[in-house]
Design an enzyme around this catalytic site. Structure first.
Site, PDB file in Angstrom:
ATOM      1  N   SER A   8       0.646  -1.051  -0.074  1.00 47.90           N
ATOM      2  CA  SER A   8       0.066  -0.115   0.079  1.00 47.90           C
ATOM      3  C   SER A   8       0.780   1.427   0.121  1.00 47.90           C
ATOM      4  CB  SER A   8      -0.982  -0.213   1.336  1.00 47.90           C
ATOM      5  OG  SER A   8      -1.380   1.263   1.521  1.00 47.90           O
ATOM      6  N   GLU A  42       0.174   3.747   1.519  1.00 52.44           N
ATOM      7  CA  GLU A  42      -0.039   4.201   3.063  1.00 52.44           C
ATOM      8  C   GLU A  42       1.688   3.917   3.597  1.00 52.44           C
ATOM      9  OE1 GLU A  42      -2.740   6.120   4.404  1.00 52.44           O
ATOM     10  OE2 GLU A  42      -1.827   5.013   5.970  1.00 52.44           O
ATOM     11  N   TYR A  44      -1.963   0.123  10.772  1.00 52.10           N
ATOM     12  CA  TYR A  44      -2.004  -0.609   9.256  1.00 52.10           C
ATOM     13  C   TYR A  44      -0.774  -0.243   8.565  1.00 52.10           C
ATOM     14  CZ  TYR A  44      -3.746  -0.865   4.649  1.00 52.10           C
ATOM     15  OH  TYR A  44      -3.842  -1.361   3.265  1.00 52.10           O
TER      16      TYR A  44
HETATM   17  P1  NAP Z   1     -11.435  -4.713   1.377  1.00 50.30           P
HETATM   18  O1  NAP Z   1     -12.629  -4.269   0.511  1.00 50.30           O
HETATM   19  O2  NAP Z   1     -11.446  -4.184   2.997  1.00 50.30           O
HETATM   20  O3  NAP Z   1     -11.244  -6.111   1.602  1.00 50.30           O
HETATM   21  C1  NAP Z   1     -10.560  -6.951   2.363  1.00 50.30           C
HETATM   22  C2  NAP Z   1     -10.677  -8.547   2.332  1.00 50.30           C
HETATM   23  O4  NAP Z   1      -9.931  -9.070   3.341  1.00 50.30           O
HETATM   24  C3  NAP Z   1     -12.091  -8.972   2.579  1.00 50.30           C
HETATM   25  O5  NAP Z   1     -12.611  -9.822   1.679  1.00 50.30           O
HETATM   26  C4  NAP Z   1     -12.018  -9.738   4.076  1.00 50.30           C
HETATM   27  O6  NAP Z   1     -13.208 -10.597   4.355  1.00 50.30           O
HETATM   28  C5  NAP Z   1     -10.620 -10.171   4.177  1.00 50.30           C
HETATM   29  N1  NAP Z   1     -10.341 -10.405   5.332  1.00 50.30           N
HETATM   30  C6  NAP Z   1     -10.004  -9.653   6.316  1.00 50.30           C
HETATM   31  N2  NAP Z   1      -9.614 -10.057   7.588  1.00 50.30           N
HETATM   32  C7  NAP Z   1      -9.476 -11.522   7.120  1.00 50.30           C
HETATM   33  C8  NAP Z   1      -8.925 -12.606   7.680  1.00 50.30           C
HETATM   34  N3  NAP Z   1      -8.506 -12.824   8.900  1.00 50.30           N
HETATM   35  N4  NAP Z   1      -9.075 -13.926   6.906  1.00 50.30           N
HETATM   36  C9  NAP Z   1      -9.401 -14.004   5.725  1.00 50.30           C
HETATM   37  N5  NAP Z   1      -9.793 -12.791   5.062  1.00 50.30           N
HETATM   38  C10 NAP Z   1      -9.994 -11.785   5.977  1.00 50.30           C
HETATM   39  O7  NAP Z   1     -10.012  -4.232   0.838  1.00 50.30           O
HETATM   40  P2  NAP Z   1      -9.724  -3.897  -0.745  1.00 50.30           P
HETATM   41  O8  NAP Z   1     -10.026  -2.405  -0.870  1.00 50.30           O
HETATM   42  O9  NAP Z   1     -10.428  -4.936  -1.707  1.00 50.30           O
HETATM   43  O10 NAP Z   1      -8.243  -4.151  -0.671  1.00 50.30           O
HETATM   44  C11 NAP Z   1      -7.591  -5.300  -0.965  1.00 50.30           C
HETATM   45  C12 NAP Z   1      -6.215  -5.335  -0.433  1.00 50.30           C
HETATM   46  O11 NAP Z   1      -5.529  -4.260  -1.000  1.00 50.30           O
HETATM   47  C13 NAP Z   1      -6.131  -5.126   1.217  1.00 50.30           C
HETATM   48  O12 NAP Z   1      -5.101  -5.997   1.590  1.00 50.30           O
HETATM   49  C14 NAP Z   1      -5.865  -3.587   1.295  1.00 50.30           C
HETATM   50  O13 NAP Z   1      -5.006  -3.281   2.520  1.00 50.30           O
HETATM   51  C15 NAP Z   1      -4.813  -3.505  -0.098  1.00 50.30           C
HETATM   52  N6  NAP Z   1      -4.795  -2.129  -0.387  1.00 50.30           N
HETATM   53  C16 NAP Z   1      -6.040  -1.452  -0.728  1.00 50.30           C
HETATM   54  C17 NAP Z   1      -5.891  -0.169  -1.497  1.00 50.30           C
HETATM   55  C18 NAP Z   1      -7.357   0.450  -1.950  1.00 50.30           C
HETATM   56  O14 NAP Z   1      -7.115   1.556  -2.176  1.00 50.30           O
HETATM   57  N7  NAP Z   1      -8.568  -0.156  -1.947  1.00 50.30           N
HETATM   58  C19 NAP Z   1      -4.691   0.350  -1.842  1.00 50.30           C
HETATM   59  C20 NAP Z   1      -3.515  -0.315  -1.491  1.00 50.30           C
HETATM   60  C21 NAP Z   1      -3.775  -1.632  -0.753  1.00 50.30           C
HETATM   61  P3  NAP Z   1     -14.646 -10.188   4.998  1.00 50.30           P
HETATM   62  O15 NAP Z   1     -15.356  -9.822   3.721  1.00 50.30           O
HETATM   63  O16 NAP Z   1     -15.028 -11.232   5.754  1.00 50.30           O
HETATM   64  O17 NAP Z   1     -14.381  -9.025   5.929  1.00 50.30           O
HETATM   65  N1  GDD Z   2     -12.644   7.363   5.982  1.00 50.94           N
HETATM   66  C1  GDD Z   2     -12.819   8.471   6.069  1.00 50.94           C
HETATM   67  N2  GDD Z   2     -13.986   9.155   6.569  1.00 50.94           N
HETATM   68  N3  GDD Z   2     -11.716   9.386   5.540  1.00 50.94           N
HETATM   69  C2  GDD Z   2     -11.979  10.756   5.689  1.00 50.94           C
HETATM   70  C3  GDD Z   2     -13.118  11.176   6.221  1.00 50.94           C
HETATM   71  C4  GDD Z   2     -14.117  10.493   6.525  1.00 50.94           C
HETATM   72  O1  GDD Z   2     -15.221  11.056   6.867  1.00 50.94           O
HETATM   73  N4  GDD Z   2     -12.972  12.556   6.097  1.00 50.94           N
HETATM   74  C5  GDD Z   2     -11.742  12.715   5.701  1.00 50.94           C
HETATM   75  N5  GDD Z   2     -11.144  11.627   5.465  1.00 50.94           N
HETATM   76  C6  GDD Z   2      -9.564  11.629   4.943  1.00 50.94           C
HETATM   77  C7  GDD Z   2      -8.814  10.817   5.723  1.00 50.94           C
HETATM   78  O2  GDD Z   2      -8.291  11.358   6.894  1.00 50.94           O
HETATM   79  C8  GDD Z   2      -7.826  10.314   4.685  1.00 50.94           C
HETATM   80  O3  GDD Z   2      -6.797  11.286   4.754  1.00 50.94           O
HETATM   81  C9  GDD Z   2      -8.431  10.367   3.471  1.00 50.94           C
HETATM   82  O4  GDD Z   2      -9.792  10.779   3.603  1.00 50.94           O
HETATM   83  C10 GDD Z   2      -8.590   8.967   2.754  1.00 50.94           C
HETATM   84  O5  GDD Z   2      -9.238   8.088   3.797  1.00 50.94           O
HETATM   85  P1  GDD Z   2      -9.776   6.605   3.480  1.00 50.94           P
HETATM   86  O6  GDD Z   2     -10.802   6.673   2.272  1.00 50.94           O
HETATM   87  O7  GDD Z   2     -10.270   6.156   4.508  1.00 50.94           O
HETATM   88  O8  GDD Z   2      -8.422   5.810   2.738  1.00 50.94           O
HETATM   89  P2  GDD Z   2      -7.075   5.790   3.052  1.00 50.94           P
HETATM   90  O9  GDD Z   2      -6.133   6.602   2.482  1.00 50.94           O
HETATM   91  O10 GDD Z   2      -6.961   6.001   4.606  1.00 50.94           O
HETATM   92  O11 GDD Z   2      -6.669   4.203   2.937  1.00 50.94           O
HETATM   93  C11 GDD Z   2      -7.152   3.434   1.922  1.00 50.94           C
HETATM   94  O12 GDD Z   2      -5.798   3.669   0.956  1.00 50.94           O
HETATM   95  C12 GDD Z   2      -5.083   2.991   1.310  1.00 50.94           C
HETATM   96  C13 GDD Z   2      -3.849   3.105   0.160  1.00 50.94           C
HETATM   97  O13 GDD Z   2      -3.351   4.411   0.068  1.00 50.94           O
HETATM   98  C14 GDD Z   2      -7.359   2.163   2.439  1.00 50.94           C
HETATM   99  O14 GDD Z   2      -7.923   1.287   1.146  1.00 50.94           O
HETATM  100  C15 GDD Z   2      -6.137   1.313   2.403  1.00 50.94           C
HETATM  101  O15 GDD Z   2      -6.562   0.002   2.834  1.00 50.94           O
HETATM  102  C16 GDD Z   2      -5.117   1.449   1.490  1.00 50.94           C
HETATM  103  O16 GDD Z   2      -3.917   1.110   1.843  1.00 50.94           O
END
Ligand code: NAP
Ligand code: GDD
Length: 327
Positions: free
Chosen positions: A127, A129, A151
């Site tokens: 990520s 992050e 995280y």
């Molecule tokens: P998500 O929608 O939150 O999905 C997370 C998945 O992990 C769900 O299927 C959840 O299952 C499963 N999970 C959680 N704990 C588990 C456990 N103990 N054993 C087995 N499965 C478990 O996340 P996403 O947005 O698809 O992201 C996919 C991956 O990419 C994550 O690792 C996230 O951290 C990473 N990532 C995401 C982003 C982004 O912007 N989306 C960016 C960078 C990296 P349940 O349905 O049961 O909760």
């Molecule tokens: N969730 C949330 N809710 N975020 C808010 C809000 C709110 O009401 N208001 C402002 N934010 C700001 C957060 O403080 C953060 O700076 C930004 O919006 C994005 O927050 P999220 O959408 O929760 O995502 P994230 O950037 O913290 O994390 C996501 O992206 C990562 C990759 O950079 C997640 O998908 C992580 O799993 C992923 O790794």
């Protein structure tokens, strides 16, 4: 036949990646953890119309025995480790759980591969992050990491374990350092989906105000559909490696709101308020990725613009709210 095994198959990326792999002729298997709400567990797969095409296996990333058993049964050619406690804000409330799943869970997966199927190709969902308090204006594979949340610290451990198992045991293990990617299947707790759902409810007269946290935070937002293609491309390379996947454009939460409200002819200033409950103990102020390596080596570029992404998300939420649909 190519056979893929996904952890996190019920999440946003798991659903899109499953659909992508099925379209490429893969047999797709996924890990699901036991849930008391098993009727909605595969809601995203159902949304994409592929729930009956993905083979689900009972297990948990924290249970090494379940991973070993499933790998022995499935014998996958590719493994995508997408499972995580992925919500940054929750990682301060549940730091140990986040470490157990997001960090040690990846180590479990790598150990299971080393024991059962060391020639299987492996993708780790790293990520942006991990860049946290970013040390360079545009972050690339060379930018030093500076995690700002439990995280991010957990993801960093998983990232280095992926590199280490490649170097120590010769695993074909690649790490995708993905910047934020969104879609209509994004969880409602993340800011983009919270905004587009709020816009839909306000437009349809069900809500008047939307309370958010830090409006000045900036993110490099892309579409999940584009990003799962990059995951697959990484595993098609002869050599495993690490890649930044991003659009190269960053905008603030405020600007995201402005575009989303304008899409339905509303002004964000009339509806958005700041509530400190949504602020974080430590913030990642700005992320901006440099996807040059992915372009050069994978021939990958983000195809969806931010405006297209927001339009698609608002449309989906309008439809969902009108029909009172789950997700
Ligand atoms: P998500 O929608 O939150 O999905 C997370 C998945 O992990 C769900 O299927 C959840 O299952 C499963 N999970 C959680 N704990 C588990 C456990 N103990 N054993 C087995 N499965 C478990 O996340 P996403 O947005 O698809 O992201 C996919 C991956 O990419 C994550 O690792 C996230 O951290 C990473 N990532 C995401 C982003 C982004 O912007 N989306 C960016 C960078 C990296 P349940 O349905 O049961 O909760
Ligand atoms: N969730 C949330 N809710 N975020 C808010 C809000 C709110 O009401 N208001 C402002 N934010 C700001 C957060 O403080 C953060 O700076 C930004 O919006 C994005 O927050 P999220 O959408 O929760 O995502 P994230 O950037 O913290 O994390 C996501 O992206 C990562 C990759 O950079 C997640 O998908 C992580 O799993 C992923 O790794």
């Amino acid at each position: 036949m190519k056979r893929a095994f996904l952890t996190g198959v019920t999440g946003q990326d798991g659903a899109y990646l499953s659909r992508f792999l099925l379209s490429k002729g893969y047999e797709v298997h996924g890990l699901v953890r036991r849930s008391a709400s098993s009727d909605v567990m595969d809601a995203r797969l159902k949304w994409l119309g592929i729930a009956d095409k993905v083979v689900l296996h009972d297990g948990n990333l924290t249970d090494l025995s379940s991973l070993i058993r499933v790998l022995q049964e499935v014998k996958p050619t590719e493994i995508y480790n997408l499972a995580a406690q992925s919500f940054v804000k929750s990682s301060w409330h549940q730091p140990l759980l986040t470490g157990t799943v997001t960090a040690l869970g990846a180590a479990n997966m790598l150990e299971a591969i080393r024991i059962v199927c060391p020639s299987t190709r492996f993708y780790q969902a790293s990520s942006s992050e991990m860049f946290g308090l970013a040390q360079e204006k545009m972050q690339s594979e060379q930018t030093p990491f500076y995690p700002r949340s439990p995280y991010a610290a957990a993801k960093l451990y998983a990232h280095w374990m992926t590199v280490n198992y490649r170097e120590s045991f010769g695993l074909h293990s690649s790490s995708g350092i993905l910047f934020n990617h969104e879609s209509p299947l994004r969880g409602i707790e993340f800011v983009t989906r919270k905004i587009t759902d709020g816009v839909a409810r306000i437009k349809l007269g069900l809500l008047t105000k939307l309370a958010l946290g830090n409006l000045d935070a900036k993110r490099d937002w892309g579409h999940a559909q584009d990003y799962v293609r990059a995951m697959w491309l990484m595993l098609q390379q002869d050599k495993p490696d690490d890649y930044v996947i991003a659009t190269g454009r960053t905008v603030s939460v405020r600007e995201f709101c402005r575009i989303a409200f304008a899409y339905v002819q509303l002004k964000m200033e009339d509806h958005v308020s700041v509530d400190e409950r949504f602020l974080r103990p430590a913030e990642v102020d700005v992320l901006l990725g440099n996807p040059a390596k992915a372009k050069e080596k994978l021939n990958w570029v983000a195809e969806t613009t931010l405006e297209e992404l927001i339009g698609e998300m608002v449309e989906a939420d309008l439809e969902r709210v009108r029909r009172n649909k789950h997700l």
